[in-house]
Design a protein around this motif. Structure first.
Motif, short mmCIF file in Angstrom:
data_model
loop_
_atom_site.label_atom_id
_atom_site.label_comp_id
_atom_site.label_asym_id
_atom_site.label_seq_id
_atom_site.Cartn_x
_atom_site.Cartn_y
_atom_site.Cartn_z
N ALA A 1 0.82 -1.21 0.00
CA ALA A 1 0.00 0.00 0.00
C ALA A 1 0.85 1.26 0.00
O ALA A 1 0.31 2.36 -0.02
CB ALA A 1 -0.93 -0.01 1.20
N GLU A 2 2.17 1.10 0.08
CA GLU A 2 3.02 2.30 0.16
C GLU A 2 4.39 1.95 -0.39
O GLU A 2 4.78 0.79 -0.43
CB GLU A 2 3.13 2.76 1.62
CG GLU A 2 3.72 1.67 2.52
CD GLU A 2 3.96 2.15 3.94
OE1 GLU A 2 3.52 3.24 4.30
OE2 GLU A 2 4.61 1.40 4.68
N PRO A 3 5.13 2.96 -0.83
CA PRO A 3 6.49 2.71 -1.31
C PRO A 3 7.43 2.48 -0.12
O PRO A 3 7.06 2.73 1.01
CB PRO A 3 6.85 4.01 -2.03
CG PRO A 3 6.05 5.05 -1.34
CD PRO A 3 4.78 4.38 -0.91
N VAL A 4 8.63 2.00 -0.43
CA VAL A 4 9.63 1.86 0.62
C VAL A 4 10.05 3.25 1.07
O VAL A 4 10.24 4.13 0.24
CB VAL A 4 10.86 1.10 0.09
CG1 VAL A 4 11.89 0.94 1.20
CG2 VAL A 4 10.45 -0.25 -0.43
N GLY A 5 10.13 3.44 2.36
CA GLY A 5 10.52 4.76 2.83
C GLY A 5 10.87 4.69 4.29
O GLY A 5 10.80 3.63 4.91
N PRO A 6 11.32 5.82 4.86
CA PRO A 6 11.63 5.82 6.28
C PRO A 6 10.37 5.51 7.09
O PRO A 6 9.29 5.93 6.73
CB PRO A 6 12.11 7.25 6.55
CG PRO A 6 12.11 7.96 5.26
CD PRO A 6 11.45 7.12 4.22
N ILE A 7 10.56 4.76 8.18
CA ILE A 7 9.42 4.38 9.01
C ILE A 7 9.55 5.08 10.36
O ILE A 7 10.58 5.01 11.01
CB ILE A 7 9.39 2.85 9.20
CG1 ILE A 7 9.17 2.17 7.87
CG2 ILE A 7 8.31 2.46 10.19
CD1 ILE A 7 9.41 0.68 7.91
N HIS A 8 8.46 5.75 10.74
CA HIS A 8 8.49 6.47 12.00
C HIS A 8 8.19 5.53 13.15
O HIS A 8 7.25 4.75 13.11
CB HIS A 8 7.46 7.61 11.98
CG HIS A 8 7.47 8.41 13.23
ND1 HIS A 8 6.51 8.28 14.20
CD2 HIS A 8 8.35 9.33 13.69
CE1 HIS A 8 6.79 9.10 15.20
NE2 HIS A 8 7.91 9.75 14.92
N MET A 9 9.03 5.60 14.21
CA MET A 9 8.84 4.71 15.36
C MET A 9 8.80 5.56 16.64
O MET A 9 9.46 6.60 16.72
CB MET A 9 10.02 3.73 15.47
CG MET A 9 10.24 2.86 14.27
SD MET A 9 8.91 1.70 13.97
CE MET A 9 8.99 0.71 15.44
N PRO A 10 8.04 5.11 17.65
CA PRO A 10 8.03 5.82 18.92
C PRO A 10 9.31 5.57 19.71
O PRO A 10 9.91 4.51 19.60
CB PRO A 10 6.83 5.24 19.65
CG PRO A 10 6.66 3.87 19.07
CD PRO A 10 7.16 3.94 17.66
N SER A 11 9.74 6.54 20.50
CA SER A 11 10.98 6.38 21.28
C SER A 11 10.72 5.49 22.49
O SER A 11 9.65 5.54 23.08
CB SER A 11 11.44 7.74 21.82
OG SER A 11 11.40 8.69 20.82
N PRO A 12 11.73 4.71 22.85
CA PRO A 12 11.61 3.97 24.12
C PRO A 12 11.60 4.96 25.28
O PRO A 12 12.09 6.09 25.16
CB PRO A 12 12.86 3.09 24.15
CG PRO A 12 13.81 3.71 23.20
CD PRO A 12 13.00 4.45 22.18
N SER A 13 11.02 4.53 26.40
CA SER A 13 10.91 5.45 27.53
C SER A 13 10.82 4.66 28.83
O SER A 13 10.12 3.66 28.91
CB SER A 13 9.65 6.31 27.36
OG SER A 13 9.37 6.98 28.56
N LEU A 14 11.51 5.16 29.85
CA LEU A 14 11.44 4.53 31.16
C LEU A 14 10.29 5.07 31.99
O LEU A 14 9.96 4.54 33.04
CB LEU A 14 12.75 4.74 31.92
CG LEU A 14 13.92 3.85 31.50
CD1 LEU A 14 15.19 4.30 32.18
CD2 LEU A 14 13.65 2.39 31.84
N SER A 15 9.65 6.17 31.51
CA SER A 15 8.65 6.81 32.37
C SER A 15 7.47 5.90 32.70
O SER A 15 6.98 5.96 33.83
CB SER A 15 8.20 8.14 31.76
OG SER A 15 7.90 7.99 30.41
#
Lengths: 621, 207
Positions: A549-563
């Motif tokens: 459904a989409e071209p290859v591209g950068p994938i946005h990911m959430p940051s890890p967090s200790l909170s």
């Protein structure tokens, strides 16, 4: 069935990284969170199982003094609380975490940090509950903790306080899971993944989360009211001062009956995935299966008084609730017949996963039929509070939920961990559990009909209860042997090299179209879904590749967090402080909790990107 | 390949969540779902109150204690804070950050005034002999209205946090969603008060 590998290699992210144990504490990845849910559930299962074994040893012979009556009360209470809140729900939520985002073609859940918070509230809340054994005694008023027995007068120790506060902590985590997965399933499906194309396990997760959303607030309120009574001397359940003992029962079962379905619907979902896969047929009556789930969920809120038939609420109330309870047999029957019709004419493969799934059907039918017997209000007065009830709900929760959960473990293990469990050991594991289960719990029907009350710590000879009790205890040890085989199988499998086999069962849904174990971004390119059982169709009618459904591209990911971890930890500290009457610490910890929630409310996570090794839009083909 | 996929992506963007008319930002749908759970929470508390409010033991009754003019003024104050938060969100949508901040300040202030009314009411009731320990009515009354008050206090805290964030860092698309989501919560807290005012105070006074 060629193994399909991701053609696009994706690497070098700019993530802030945590190492070792910190990586697990800080993760917001739904797959790792799911794994931790499953580990923690198996861990608590060892304790809940040990408590059950001690109960069975105590009941081996009349007038036994293996444990004291007080310890016995703590054992059966903690057995119930553990198996329901710390084993059955978390293991199912673990599968939902690990699998549902993959089945709908999503890269994560809607609220990844909140997901981690749910996990840590459950894990730390469970540990909190278990520390009660060392801090003056575990809860001992039964898992439904009726007042006035659980009130300050009859339960002066801290055990019931641990119950009240511990279940609030785990319960809030569960409620957040519900919000998270409702949004995830409604909002994050891959293009083309319409509601009526979703795999049945995802459907069961959707409906289960709706149940949690409306069932957990009443129990939270109930626990708060009892906590107010016990810690601050309020009078909700203090009858001379105008309180009402039935209030507890009503609020508890308004939660408690949907809770039963919270534990069984995901198991229905698991079975609905496994049976079609190992019959090589599509699920029979897909729409009616989804509809049956919804109808069961709706009815489950209208039956709670059947737990209170012996209260004397009158024939009108009892009749209405008897009828609504029996009505649930209709959608449940639809599901049973649909599974049978799915098997009918299929090319059946008797893998361990399928053995568990197939055994689920007759065992659940037995539990369902004894359930309809219990739903008949006049007859219920005979069965009420006897071992017949114990037999009934173990056929539903062990024969149903746990058999489903073990089926899911064998089925999704290669997807989650990248290794196949040993099938030979698996079969041994299955047969020992299956036989052990029936030997343990079938005699309890007879014990109940012969009048043995539940929850008695010992009994006199001469009632004819000794032999069935001894059969049940032998069965419990067969079960233990079965579970030890499972443990051995797990250890052996973790010791061997990963197989990394992507699609070992010739699966039908999207999770089998991506590598095992799944990369952190799940799908290098989101799939385009054009059918129910889209992956199966792609394998049969195409080259096994789903359209993208989409071209290859950068994938946005959430940051890890200790909170999330620290927030959950602060909640537990507040719990201990309230329980030990260190009021200043409780206040400080609660303020710290709200401060941390506030920080989350203004937090802006920019996340990071995972970049493809090839330039975007480049030579992916 | 890329051009073709780009077209597919654009064509499909509206297919799943949009086909149901669901908000695209997860936080908005998430908050609506949270509010559904909150409805069950307050329904249980209100149900407990309705079941227990006649259990006054030797303590005072609601009809003796409730001061309708006072509570009506408090109710009007809380309800006007729903108006001010709407005006704040409207200002935000006009990109009038200053206006938004003024209306949000006012909303928080109205919330605080409401809490002071509630504090005064609790204080008076305490002096008329109603405490958490007096009777089941007392327990249920203080727990129900106390949990509502905690919700208001948390809302004030939330508004102030967003205000300070906008004062320090200005506003951007992400923060407008944060403000909008908060406003939904604030309306919910007001609506619950309407139910409490009707079922606890008005019904309690006539019975």
């Amino acid at each position: 069935m060629a193994a399909i590998t991701e053609r696009v290699a994706i690497a070098h992210s700019e993530a802030r990284s945590y190492h070792g144990i910190w990586a697990w504490l800080a993760t917001v990845d739904h797959k790792k969170i799911g794994i931790m849910y499953i580990y923690a559930a198996l861990f608590f299962m060892a304790f809940g199982g040990a408590e059950a074994l001690l109960v069975r040893i105590q009941l081996w012979q009349p007038n036994n003094h293996f444990v004291s009556a007080e310890t016995f009360n703590q054992l059966f209470t903690m057995h119930g609380v553990t198996m329901i809140f710390l084993v059955a729900m978390p293991i199912l939520i673990g599968y939902i975490n690990a699998i549902v985002p993959l089945q709908i073609g999503a890269r994560d859940v809607a609220f990844p940090r909140m997901n981690a918070l749910s996990l840590w509230l459950f894990v730390l809340g469970g540990i909190f509950l278990y520390t009660s054994w060392f801090m003056g005694g575990a809860p001992d008023a039964g898992w439904f903790n009726y007042v006035p027995l659980s009130g300050a007068h009859f339960s002066p120790g801290a055990g019931v306080d641990f119950y009240d506060i511990g279940l609030q902590i785990t319960g809030i985590g569960t409620l957040m899971t519900a919000i998270n997965f409702l949004v995830t399933i409604l909002n994050m499906r891959a293009p083309g993944m319409r509601l009526l194309r979703m795999p049945m396990f995802t459907w069961s997760a959707l409906i289960t989360m709706l149940l949690i959303l409306f069932a957990f607030p009443p129990i939270t309120v109930n626990l708060i009211l009892q906590m107010m009574d016990r810690l601050f001397h309020a009078t909700f359940f203090n009858i001379p001062l105008g309180g009402n003992a039935l209030l507890w029962q009503n609020l508890f079962w308004i939660f408690g009956h949907p809770e039963v379905y919270i534990m069984i619907l995901p198991a229905f979902g698991i079975v609905s995935e496994i049976i079609p896969t190992f019959s090589r047929k599509p699920l029979f009556g897909y729409e009616s299966m989804a509809l049956a789930l919804s109808v069961i969920a709706f009815l489950s809120f209208m039956v709670w008084t059947h737990h209170m038939f012996a209260d004397g609420l009158g024939p009108i109330v009892n009749s209405i609730f008897a009828i609504t309870s029996m009505l649930i047999a209709v959608p449940t029957g639809i599901k049973i017949f649909n599974w049978l019709a799915t098997i009918w004419g299929g090319q059946i493969r008797f893998t361990t996963a399928n053995l568990y799934a197939l055994s689920f059907i007759p065992l659940f039918v037995i539990g369902g039929i004894s359930g309809v017997m219990l739903a008949m209000a006049p007859a219920d007065l005979q069965y009420n509070d006897s071992y017949f009830v114990v037999a009934h709900f173990h056929y539903v929760l062990f024969g149903g939920t746990l058999m489903g959960a073990l089926a899911g473990l064998y089925y999704w293990f290669p997807k989650i961990w990248g290794r196949l469990l040993n099938e030979k050991l698996g079969r041994l594991n299955f047969w020992l559990v299956f036989i052990g289960f029936n030997v343990t719990f079938f005699p309890m029907h007879i014990l109940g009909l012969e009048g043995m009350p539940r929850r008695i710590s010992t009994y006199a000879p001469g009632y004819g209860w000794t032999t069935p009790n001894q059969i049940a205890t032998v069965g419990a040890f067969i079960l233990l042997a079965g579970m030890l085989i499972l443990l051995y199988n797990l250890i052996r499998t973790f010791a061997k090299k990963p197989d990394l086999v992507q699609d070992p069962w010739d699966g039908r849904s999207l999770e089998w179209s991506i590598p095992s174990p799944t990369p952190e971004y799940n799908f290098a390119q989101l799939p385009l879904v054009e059918d129910r059982d889209a992956y199966w169709v792609a394998k049969r009618e195409g080259n096994g590749e789903l359209p993208k459904a989409e071209p290859v591209g950068p994938i946005h990911m959430p940051s890890p967090s200790l909170s999330p971890f620290f927030l959950a930890l602060t909640v537990v500290i507040a719990g201990y402080a309230a329980l030990l009457h260190v009021d200043w610490l409780a206040l400080v910890a609660l303020l710290a909790v709200f401060w941390q929630i506030g920080l989350q409310l203004v937090h802006e996570d920019h996340g990071y990107h995972v970049h493809p090794d090839v330039p975007a839009g480049g030579a992916a083909e | 390949m890329s051009a073709q996929s780009e077209t597919t992506r654009v064509a499909l963007e509206h297919e799943t969540s949009q086909e149901l008319g669901l908000p695209k930002d997860h936080r908005i749908l998430g908050l609506w779902i949270f509010l559904a759970g909150e409805c069950a929470f307050f329904a249980s508390l209100i149900g407990a109150y309705l079941g227990l409010h006649t259990g006054v033991a030797h303590g005072p009754t609601g009809a003796q204690l409730f001061d309708l003019p006072l509570t009506t003024v408090a109710t009007l104050i809380l309800l006007s804070s729903s108006l001010t938060v709407v005006l704040g969100v409207a200002a935000m949508q006009r990109r009038d950050v200053r206006g938004m901040q003024i209306w949000l300040w006012l909303t928080a202030l109205l919330g605080i005034i409401f809490l002071e009314f509630q504090g005064y009411e609790f204080y008076t009731f305490y002096h008329h002999g109603l405490t958490l320990q007096t009777s089941a009515f007392g327990s249920a009354f203080f727990t129900l209205t106390g949990f509502h008050g905690l919700h208001v206090a948390f809302g004030v805290f939330w508004i102030l946090l967003l205000l300070f964030q906008s004062l320090r860092h200005g506003i951007n698309e992400d923060r407008t969603t944060k403000v909008f989501v908060m406003s939904l919560y604030w309306h919910f807290v007001d609506v619950v008060w309407v139910v409490i005012f009707t079922l606890v105070y008005l019904a309690g006074k006539v019975s």
